[in-house]
Design an enzyme around this catalytic site. Structure first.
Site, PDB file in Angstrom:
ATOM      1  N   HIS A 197      10.395 -26.632 -11.893  1.00 46.09           N
ATOM      2  CA  HIS A 197       9.213 -27.449 -11.618  1.00 46.09           C
ATOM      3  C   HIS A 197       8.068 -26.571 -11.110  1.00 46.09           C
ATOM      4  O   HIS A 197       7.811 -26.483  -9.913  1.00 46.09           O
ATOM      5  CB  HIS A 197       9.544 -28.553 -10.607  1.00 46.09           C
ATOM      6  N   ASN A 198       7.399 -25.928 -12.047  1.00 47.62           N
ATOM      7  CA  ASN A 198       6.303 -25.025 -11.723  1.00 47.62           C
ATOM      8  C   ASN A 198       5.161 -25.232 -12.711  1.00 47.62           C
ATOM      9  O   ASN A 198       5.199 -26.163 -13.523  1.00 47.62           O
ATOM     10  CB  ASN A 198       6.800 -23.571 -11.737  1.00 47.62           C
ATOM     11  N   ASP A 347       8.178 -34.965 -20.933  1.00 48.76           N
ATOM     12  CA  ASP A 347       8.747 -34.404 -19.709  1.00 48.76           C
ATOM     13  C   ASP A 347      10.197 -33.967 -19.900  1.00 48.76           C
ATOM     14  O   ASP A 347      10.664 -33.037 -19.240  1.00 48.76           O
ATOM     15  CB  ASP A 347       8.660 -35.450 -18.586  1.00 48.76           C
TER      16      ASP A 347
END
Length: 508
Positions: A197-198, A347
């Site tokens: 998650h970056n 996503d």
């Protein structure tokens, strides 16, 4: 994507938690013990039996072949998704939008393309310009872009797409604000040095939404403001992510969990944190929107980002199924729901990408899970499903997600998009593209068209409206779907090969 495990206190969830704890205890027994294996098999069968009894027979989850799933995957799926079922049933009773917002699918929004250049005030390095030439491709390599941009892939992609869709001009977005905002956005994404998650993940999701819009033609169904919501919303959707799940925040009673009452904790935080960021004048890229535009954009962004909570996955699937079963519902479907589904698909899309990308993302997300498991162990908490680096079978888990989560969702979504786009294609074939038509607008947008699905080398550079209509009429969504399914199957076969090699190694 934030994985929320075990929120809610319904009878179903309480029972599932009890089953989860029993299986967690079983995993604590040394793996070389024959007795522990027998116990785990017995618990696995009991878990499957209890789950099927608890779930509604018409629910999407009841169709899963539970016996073929490893215990960790079963626990993750059930604890994640069943906790929100009652809430979703209540939501289904009423639409999230007013009747006035329902858009008939026959309205066509004309878009034509030209080759974009760097926005004024932001010069692209040559290597970045070269990398962005591939931005229309489903298999776009965001890791390569991030490398040549020296860690600024999100900044360049945001600027590129906003420029190409002509949104910088349309909504008078100040370039100075955009540069400041994207820099702060990247800093927030990389604050915790997460492996998954970056800012690169945000770049990937934003680019993936763009390719879905492009290759399905559904971008012609959306307004300028809605396209802006897509690009803005996906760019910020995991801002300031701490690298731990919603379940972890609830279990540790973090300030964020308390603030948002244990509901979509991280998703609420991402939206709130970004809007707080834009309170600063130098960061406010939405400064020139009208009050009505600002409210509508905010609504769409909130809906999209909250929809990335994995607890909503099967809710999305059930919603799409109901819509497809009723032609009238397709005509009345609200755009914000479709937008949320597209963003959720993007996503979780890396399992539908080429292997070299999927493998990198899989390694990244599993390492992030394992880091959480290490924290939970240090805090004396039960290790969450999929987070125990000592017991998890990565290949087996990935195969399960490909079969249960990824493939069914993309099949349904593309079927729904095809139903929505069909009237647009029909309208396009009839239209003479008169510039005076009230239902048509020309939006200057530029890019090279990726012909990875047609095998030709022609450009998607459109110099007149007629050409844009021809391209829309020539769309082949079925071919696009076949392409994605091919990647999913190839990735599944790769994981099977890895699983077999691991099994052979253990036997030796």
């Amino acid at each position: 994507m934030s994985l929320q495990l075990g929120i809610g206190e319904t009878n179903v969830c309480k029972r599932l938690k009890q089953l989860h704890l029993k299986n967690a205890c079983a995993r604590c027994v040394p793996r070389n013990s024959a007795k522990s294996k027998t116990s785990m098999q017995r618990n696995k069968k009991k878990l499957s039996s209890n789950i099927l009894c608890l779930l509604n027979s018409e629910d999407e989850m009841s169709k899963i072949q539970w016996d073929s799933m490893p215990v960790d995957v079963q626990e993750w799926l059930t604890i994640t998704f069943t906790s929100q079922q009652e809430a979703h049933k209540a939501e289904d009773a009423a639409s999230v939008r007013t009747v006035a917002y329902a858009v008939q699918t026959g309205v066509f929004v004309e878009r034509k393309f030209h080759t974009a250049t760097s926005p004024v005030g932001l010069a692209y390095p040559l290597e970045v310009t070269e990398a962005l030439k591939e931005v229309d491709k489903w298999g776009f390599d965001v890791f390569a872009l991030n490398e040549v941009s020296q860690g600024h892939s999100l900044k360049y992609l945001m600027c590129e797409l906003l420029s190409k869709y002509n949104l910088l001009s349309q909504f008078k977005i100040p370039i100075a604000c955009l540069i400041s905002f994207t820099s702060a956005l990247e800093a927030g994404y990389n604050k915790y040095q997460n492996t998954y998650h970056n800012s690169v993940h945000a770049t990937d999701v934003t680019q993936t939404v763009h390719t879905i819009l492009l290759h399905t033609g559904i971008m012609h169904w959306f307004t300028d403001l809605e396209i802006l919501a897509f690009i803005f919303g996906t760019s910020i959707h995991d801002y300031d992510h701490p690298g731990t799940t919603n379940h972890f925040h609830v279990a540790t009673r973090s300030e964020t969990a308390i603030l948002y009452n244990d509901k979509s904790v991280l998703e609420n935080h991402h939206v709130s944190a970004v809007y707080h960021l834009m309170q600063s004048d130098e960061m406010n890229i939405l400064v020139n929107l009208t009050a009505e535009e600002w409210r509508e954009l905010r609504h769409l962004v909130i809906e999209m980002i909250l929809a990335t909570d994995m607890t909503q996955h099967f809710h999305h699937m059930n919603c799409m199924k109901r819509i497809l079963q009723n032609e009238q519902q397709v005509k009345r479907i609200h755009k914000d729901k479709v937008m949320a589904m597209i963003v959720h698909a993007a996503d979780i899309s890396h399992p539908a990408k080429p292997w070299h990308l999927h493998q990198k993302w899989s390694e990244a997300v599993m390492e992030e899970f394992f880091n959480q498991g290490d924290k939970e162990a240090a805090l004396g908490l039960p290790i969450s499903s999929l987070c125990d680096r000592k017991t998890i079978n990565i290949a087996e888990s990935q195969i399960g997600f490909l079969d249960i989560i990824i493939k069914p969702f993309f099949v349904l979504l593309l079927e729904l998009i095809e139903e929505i786009v069909a009237p647009l294609i029909k309208e396009a074939s009839k239209s003479k593209c008169a510039s005076s038509s009230k239902q048509q607008r020309t939006i200057i947008y530029g890019m090279e068209h990726s012909e990875e699905f047609t095998g030709t080398n022609s450009l998607y550079s459109v110099h007149n409206v007629t050409k844009a209509m021809e391209l829309l009429s020539a769309l082949d969504i079925s071919r696009f779907k076949e392409h994605l399914l091919m990647f999913i199957q190839e990735n599944k076969e790769k994981w099977k090969e890895i699983q077999e090699k691991n099994s052979e190694g253990m036997q030796k």
